[in-house]
Design an enzyme around this catalytic site. Structure first.
Site, PDB file in Angstrom:
ATOM      1  N   LYS A 162      25.212  14.376 -27.926  1.00  0.00           N
ATOM      2  CA  LYS A 162      24.031  13.996 -28.905  1.00  0.00           C
ATOM      3  C   LYS A 162      24.123  12.611 -28.993  1.00  0.00           C
ATOM      4  O   LYS A 162      23.133  11.985 -29.607  1.00  0.00           O
ATOM      5  CB  LYS A 162      24.186  14.827 -30.139  1.00  0.00           C
ATOM      6  CG  LYS A 162      23.812  16.191 -30.279  1.00  0.00           C
ATOM      7  CD  LYS A 162      22.505  16.515 -29.409  1.00  0.00           C
ATOM      8  CE  LYS A 162      22.120  18.376 -29.510  1.00  0.00           C
ATOM      9  NZ  LYS A 162      20.871  18.057 -28.790  1.00  0.00           N
TER      10      LYS A 162
HETATM   11  N1  PMP Z   1      26.448  22.874 -27.568  1.00  0.00           N
HETATM   12  C1  PMP Z   1      26.511  22.258 -28.924  1.00  0.00           C
HETATM   13  C2  PMP Z   1      27.790  22.351 -29.613  1.00  0.00           C
HETATM   14  C3  PMP Z   1      25.533  21.757 -29.367  1.00  0.00           C
HETATM   15  O1  PMP Z   1      25.610  21.011 -30.590  1.00  0.00           O
HETATM   16  C4  PMP Z   1      24.202  21.853 -28.898  1.00  0.00           C
HETATM   17  C5  PMP Z   1      23.168  20.803 -29.280  1.00  0.00           C
HETATM   18  N2  PMP Z   1      22.310  21.566 -30.314  1.00  0.00           N
HETATM   19  C6  PMP Z   1      24.198  22.233 -27.496  1.00  0.00           C
HETATM   20  C7  PMP Z   1      25.154  22.519 -27.006  1.00  0.00           C
HETATM   21  C8  PMP Z   1      23.016  22.373 -26.967  1.00  0.00           C
HETATM   22  O2  PMP Z   1      22.403  21.131 -26.348  1.00  0.00           O
HETATM   23  P1  PMP Z   1      20.874  20.804 -26.495  1.00  0.00           P
HETATM   24  O3  PMP Z   1      20.309  20.722 -27.637  1.00  0.00           O
HETATM   25  O4  PMP Z   1      20.783  19.305 -25.528  1.00  0.00           O
HETATM   26  O5  PMP Z   1      20.363  21.882 -25.732  1.00  0.00           O
END
Ligand code: PMP
Length: 339
Positions: free
Chosen positions: A45
């Site tokens: 993130k």
């Molecule tokens: N794994 C974790 C631990 C996350 O915090 C997130 C984000 N919500 C994701 C996977 C998935 O990533 P994305 O939001 O880019 O699909």
């Protein structure tokens, strides 16, 4: 060689790709983990927080002392808080009042102002964290609302960074990319770039039992009967995010809490990689589609964050037992300190 940097934001992106040696034993192909915990905020993130904020700066939307607003208690909140500190912005996060106190302390330690909002109200209720965040952003001059699920710049940040990194790190040899979809930004942004380079690369989305994404991908419909609570945080949803580009996904695999939890612990014990619950979810999905791979396969799994965020969850034997995950199956996977 160790570098010298002007601030921690210069450490965002360019995460390592590391071979998985033991947890994929018995499967054909070569497997690599994209270790997003090497970002300074310990998750994927950081990429979106930096890109979205700098994109708003380029558009002239943020002046000195600006306020950044979002609705997350998770990795995105930490990353936005981190970027805000370095850039001199205020960070306001509206979160559910069910958020664990340790998570709130974590965000406050990074200077975020945290608003606790009732969890059990509909999303369009003025007290919900969505509505509170929207209201704060609307009423605060010189502010932006990140809105990661509906912000295409989320996906673009991975098109610009994660995708090219994986292409270069595999010297263009990648055949499969596997990752959990929450907002969908990480997997589908990277996939958009990779498919431009080689349309034959297979993109596999990982969804949770209890989420609507896989079925929506397959049928174009949301099945409300599918929605149920689950423990893995960060993947799956009860709505369809606009950051998720379904057109680049070839296949969705659903995983459940228990095998994903064991897989997360296995990654720590066998690969010495302390990563989060969704990394275990991606490994579980990879095992489910083992027959898709050949000796020539070069498979990249996205490991989105660091395991330190899950010490009271998957890395706690007590928590594992409280979930009813069978004790005998913990054999060899207990944290050694508690045996
Ligand atoms: N794994 C974790 C631990 C996350 O915090 C997130 C984000 N919500 C994701 C996977 C998935 O990533 P994305 O939001 O880019 O699909």
């Amino acid at each position: 060689m160790a570098g010298t940097y002007n601030n921690v934001l210069e450490l965002i992106n360019n995460t390592p790709l590391v071979r998985l040696n033991k947890v994929t034993e018995g499967m054909k192909g070569k497997f690599f983990a994209k270790l997003e915990c090497y970002n300074p905020g310990h998750s994927t993130k950081d990429r979106i927080a930096l890109h979205i904020i700098e994109n708003a700066e380029r558009k002239g939307l943020l002046k000195p002392g600006a306020t950044i607003v979002e609705t997350t208690s998770g990795n995105t909140g930490f990353s936005i808080a981190m970027v805000s500190i370095v850039k001199g912005y205020k960070c306001i996060l509206a979160v559910s009042d069910k958020t664990k106190p340790e998570k709130i302390s974590f965000l406050r330690a990074m200077g975020a102002k945290v608003y606790l909002c009732p969890a059990n109200v509909p999303a369009d209720d003025p007290r919900s964290y969505y509505e509170v965040a929207k209201k704060i952003a609307a009423e605060t001059p010189n502010s932006i609302y990140i809105n990661q699920y509906f912000n295409k710049e989320n996906t673009k940040s991975h098109y610009l960074t994660t995708g090219p990194e994986i292409w270069e790190q595999t010297q263009g040899k990648i055949t499969h990319l596997i990752g959990c979809t929450g907002t969908g930004g990480t997997l589908t942004g990277a996939a958009e770039y990779l498919k431009e380079k080689n349309p034959n690369i297979k993109i596999i989305g990982v969804d949770a039992v209890g989420s609507v994404l896989k079925k929506y991908f397959e049928t174009g419909e949301i099945d409300p009967n599918e929605i149920k609570p689950y423990q893995i945080e960060g993947l799956g949803k009860n709505l369809i995010p606009e950051a998720l580009d379904f057109s680049v996904i070839d296949k969705y695999v659903k995983v459940s809490d228990e095998p994903s939890a064991y897989a997360t612990r296995e990654i720590a014990l066998k690969e010495a990689m302390m990563v989060g619950y969704t990394s275990g979810a991606s490994l579980t999905a990879t095992r489910k589609i083992a027959e898709d791979f050949t000796d020539e396969s070069v498979v990249v799994l996205i490991f989105p964050d660091h395991g330190s965020r899950y010490m009271t969850k998957v890395f706690s034997d007590e928590w594992m037992q409280s979930q009813g995950f069978v004790k005998s199956r913990l054999n060899g996977l207990e944290s050694h300190a508690t045996i």
